[in-house]
Design an enzyme around this catalytic site. Structure first.
Site, short mmCIF file in Angstrom:
data_model
loop_
_atom_site.label_atom_id
_atom_site.label_comp_id
_atom_site.label_asym_id
_atom_site.label_seq_id
_atom_site.Cartn_x
_atom_site.Cartn_y
_atom_site.Cartn_z
N ASP A 1 -2.23 9.60 -10.05
CA ASP A 1 -2.23 8.56 -11.08
C ASP A 1 -0.81 8.24 -11.53
O ASP A 1 -0.46 7.07 -11.76
CB ASP A 1 -3.07 9.00 -12.28
CG ASP A 1 -4.56 9.08 -11.97
OD1 ASP A 1 -4.96 8.62 -10.88
OD2 ASP A 1 -5.31 9.61 -12.81
N ASP B 1 0.86 -1.18 0.00
CA ASP B 1 0.00 0.00 0.00
C ASP B 1 0.90 1.24 0.00
O ASP B 1 1.87 1.31 0.77
CB ASP B 1 -0.89 0.00 1.24
CG ASP B 1 -1.96 1.07 1.17
OD1 ASP B 1 -3.00 0.83 0.54
OD2 ASP B 1 -1.75 2.16 1.74
N HIS C 1 -5.18 14.74 -8.71
CA HIS C 1 -5.33 13.33 -9.05
C HIS C 1 -4.42 12.90 -10.20
O HIS C 1 -4.05 11.73 -10.30
CB HIS C 1 -6.80 13.03 -9.38
CG HIS C 1 -7.69 13.06 -8.18
ND1 HIS C 1 -7.83 11.99 -7.33
CD2 HIS C 1 -8.46 14.05 -7.66
CE1 HIS C 1 -8.66 12.30 -6.35
NE2 HIS C 1 -9.07 13.55 -6.54
N ASN D 1 -2.71 13.20 -3.59
CA ASN D 1 -3.90 13.60 -4.35
C ASN D 1 -4.38 14.99 -3.92
O ASN D 1 -4.74 15.83 -4.76
CB ASN D 1 -5.02 12.58 -4.16
CG ASN D 1 -4.96 11.46 -5.18
OD1 ASN D 1 -4.36 11.60 -6.23
ND2 ASN D 1 -5.59 10.34 -4.85
N GLU E 1 -4.71 2.48 -4.15
CA GLU E 1 -3.25 2.48 -4.07
C GLU E 1 -2.72 1.17 -3.48
O GLU E 1 -1.61 1.12 -2.96
CB GLU E 1 -2.76 3.66 -3.23
CG GLU E 1 -3.15 3.64 -1.78
CD GLU E 1 -4.51 4.28 -1.49
OE1 GLU E 1 -4.73 4.69 -0.34
OE2 GLU E 1 -5.34 4.37 -2.42
#
Length: 312
Positions: free
Chosen positions: A206, A189, A202, A197, A232
């Site tokens: 990404d 994770d 975002h 973010n 994630e």
């Protein structure tokens, strides 16, 4: 005794191997042999010409494909993001003892490629030119293949999606149940991902997710599996390794991640990940295996993140 049952002597065996190698070399079929690290160890002239490669003992399949993309040789790639396409191709490669598929080459040829793997992970690739065959139904077959790949692929990163990597996990668990192999699972994770973010948008998030997918790909072998579970969170399946070997792989992956710089416009931005590891036991279900890995991941997060934790 039937002569066919008599043992051949070394000289005869060597002659057969020499003849076989010579015929493979002269064959118009594209023939190549990759070892268990996906390094090209043999390729006949037809394969070398098609993919502009030589078996030097160092070139991997990914090396070859990247060179082909840069030079306009080899397979035709109809994708806006070539690295995403490569990630998807790599995540499907070597996950079955035998696979066959159609492919287009840049030079206009249409080939039928087969991949055959042995128990040690060596792969024989053989391709026949089928350009002259009737193409009725080809568009339908290609659409079917695209739909199958889409069903197995995470659209953002190009690697296996949750359903596909869990399918691979079940296949490896089946081997563990009969004593035919080992499986270590790492649940990973990204740390403080929401902060990325929220502060950078975002698009930056990404880019970080896609970068981590590349770190996973670079840290795994062809026999291993890896995929995005959602958001994630990712999973890495390490096949036939000990607990110590699995821990070393994940430690190297986390070290690579610390050094990564996923945003070209912000080279100072770095990120980290945490991991929970466990090893499959005979009788384990996917739910039990993932639960242990998830508990270990929780402990790694609680201990300060950017680390791994093992669960027995």
């Amino acid at each position: 005794m039937d002569p066919a049952e008599l043992p051949r002597d070394d000289a005869e065996q060597a002659l057969i191997a020499q003849r076989l190698l010579a015929l493979h070399e002269a064959s118009p079929k594209l023939l190549a042999l990759f070892d268990n690290h996906d390094v090209l160890r043999f390729a006949n002239e037809a394969f070398c010409q098609a993919f502009d490669v030589q078996p030097d003992g160092h070139t991997t399949w990914l090396d070859m494909m990247r060179r082909n993309l840069a030079s306009g040789r080899g397979s035709k790639v109809n994708a806006p993001e070539p690295e995403t396409w490569l990630a998807g191709a790599a995540s499907r490669r070597g996950k079955q003892p035998f696979r066959a598929f159609e492919a287009d080459l840049i030079d206009g040829r249409w080939i039928w490629m087969t991949e055959t793997m042995d128990a040690q992970g060596w792969m024989l690739c053989s391709a026949s030119d089928i350009t002259a065959l009737k193409i009725e139904g080809r568009a339908l077959r290609q659409e079917r293949d695209r739909a199958l790949r889409a069903a197995q692929t995470d659209p953002m990163t190009g690697i296996s999606n949750r359903a596909h990597v869990l399918q691979q996990m079940q296949e490896q668990l089946s081997r563990v149940q009969i004593g035919a192999g080992q499986l270590a699972v790492a649940l990973l994770d990204l740390d403080h991902f929401k902060r990325i973010n929220d502060t950078l948008g975002h698009g930056a998030g990404d880019a970080v997710i896609c970068d981590f997918a590349r770190q996973l790909q670079a840290s795994s072998r062809r026999v291993d599996g890896f995929g995005r579970m959602g958001g994630e969170e990712f999973v890495l399946l390490l096949v036939d390794v000990s607990a110590e070997q699995a821990q070393a792989v994940v430690e190297r992956l986390l070290a690579r991640t610390r050094q990564a710089s996923p945003l070209a416009e912000q080279p100072s931005l770095h990120y980290t990940a945490s991991a929970g590891l466990t090893q499959a036991r005979p009788g384990d279900t996917i739910a039990e295996l993932c639960h242990r890995a998830d508990e270990a991941l929780y402990q790694a997060k609680a201990a300060g993140r950017d680390r791994w934790q093992w669960a027995d």
